[in-house]
Design an enzyme around this catalytic site. Structure first.
Site, mmCIF file in Angstrom:
data_model
loop_
_atom_site.group_PDB
_atom_site.id
_atom_site.type_symbol
_atom_site.label_atom_id
_atom_site.label_comp_id
_atom_site.label_asym_id
_atom_site.label_seq_id
_atom_site.Cartn_x
_atom_site.Cartn_y
_atom_site.Cartn_z
ATOM 1 N N TYR A 161 0.830 -1.211 0.000
ATOM 2 C CA TYR A 161 0.000 0.000 0.000
ATOM 3 C C TYR A 161 0.868 1.266 0.000
ATOM 4 O O TYR A 161 0.448 2.326 -0.476
ATOM 5 C CB TYR A 161 -0.982 -0.012 1.173
ATOM 6 C CG TYR A 161 -2.220 0.809 0.890
ATOM 7 C CD1 TYR A 161 -3.039 0.512 -0.194
ATOM 8 C CD2 TYR A 161 -2.553 1.894 1.686
ATOM 9 C CE1 TYR A 161 -4.165 1.267 -0.478
ATOM 10 C CE2 TYR A 161 -3.681 2.660 1.415
ATOM 11 C CZ TYR A 161 -4.479 2.347 0.331
ATOM 12 O OH TYR A 161 -5.590 3.102 0.061
ATOM 13 N N LYS A 168 -3.561 8.143 3.192
ATOM 14 C CA LYS A 168 -4.791 7.820 3.940
ATOM 15 C C LYS A 168 -4.672 8.232 5.411
ATOM 16 O O LYS A 168 -5.662 8.644 6.020
ATOM 17 C CB LYS A 168 -5.120 6.329 3.807
ATOM 18 C CG LYS A 168 -5.497 5.891 2.389
ATOM 19 C CD LYS A 168 -6.594 6.746 1.759
ATOM 20 C CE LYS A 168 -7.124 6.164 0.452
ATOM 21 N NZ LYS A 168 -7.995 7.111 -0.270
#
Ligand code: NDP
Length: 260
Positions: A161, A168
């Site tokens: 990720y 995020k």
């Protein structure tokens, strides 16, 4: 009687029929919402691919407008919010379902990402929410709701990720700060943390297929979420049904986030 009868709002982030924003949009329309949409501007106006893809989905359901918007451009955001005000006056909801990181930076270790890639990713994936909230504040009805999309990789290290995890984290922190600031106007700001869903954005994440298998094997519900489930939870967070919830990151991931 729908939960969104008489309610108006705007959706940012439909690319195609797989987009999470489209899953939420279908639920909003089913509940009677009046909605305007944006799409990434087309490079060649003679071949409006992005515009056509979005219009094909939303116009049959009664979209109030479909306009271009590159969230990196203040003038685009100003034009969209002028359009929203002209069309609706006040609004009740904003859905922000946008993220981007350059593949060369996203697929590397975080410590290898470039300065330019970091700035671009944060600008599109995080600052865009801040920019929208700033513009929406003046035209949101009390009781209004703003929702963004996030992923568990913002809370914990999820292999593959990478840079988007940093985005995020910043996005979820932005949600908390802006929720505390806009709460005085009666406006709520939340994030929906979705489990993996096959979309264009997801295809840029390394190990995405492994993520699907991991969730299927280890999540409490032993499966992956469906787009319809994300759509319904998104609609819930934008509706009066979630009236007391703000500054929250709600996990809609078959419970995977509780696993050690
Ligand atoms: P999509 O690719 O369908 O949606 C991403 C959207 O962002 C697209 O509409 C894209 O436009 C738009 N976008 C990118 N850059 C810009 C820009 N500069 N200006 C305006 N729009 C832009 O993928 P998803 O539906 O998966 O992604 C939506 C959100 O959900 C993202 O925040 C993502 O991180 C999040 N999320 C996704 C998960 C998943 O597994 N899919 C899991 C958890 C969260 P275009 O395609 O035309 O470039």
């Amino acid at each position: 009687m729908g939960l969104f009868d008489g309610k108006k709002g705007v959706v940012f982030g439909i690319a195609n029929e797989r987009s999470i924003a489209w899953a939420i949009t279908q639920q909003l329309f089913a509940q009677g919402a009046e909605i305007g949409f944006t799409h990434l501007p087309d490079k060649d106006p003679e071949r409006p691919k992005n515009a056509n893809k979005v219009k094909k989905l939303v116009e049959p359901l009664g979209a109030k407008f479909v306009v271009p918007c590159d969230v990196q451009k203040d003038e685009d955001l100003d034009a969209v919010f002028a359009k929203i005000t002209e069309q609706f006056g006040k609004i009740d909801f904003v859905l922000h379902s946008i993220a981007f990181a350059p593949p060369a930076d996203l697929t590397q270790e975080v410590y290898k990402c470039s300065r330019a890639g970091f700035s671009l990713s944060m600008d599109i994936s995080v600052y865009s929410l801040i920019a929208m909230c700033g513009r929406a504040k003046a035209i949101m009805n009390p009781g209004g709701s703003i929702l963004t999309l996030t992923y568990l990789g913002g809370e914990k290290v999820i292999p593959g990720y990478n840079l988007m995890g940093l985005c995020k984290s910043a996005l979820e922190s932005s949600v908390e700060y802006i929720a505390s600031e806009m709460g005085a106007d009666g406006v709520r700001v939340n994030a929906l943390s979705a489990g993996p869903v096959r979309t264009i954005s997801a295809s840029g994440v390394g190990d995405f297929k492994k993520m699907l298998t991991l969730y299927e094997t280890f999540s409490p519900l032993r499966r992956n979420i469906t787009e319809e489930e994300v759509g319904k939870s998104g609609m819930f967070l934008l509706s009066d049904m979630s009236g007391g919830i703000t500054g929250e990151t709600l996990h809609v991931d078959c419970g995977y986030h509780v696993m050690g």
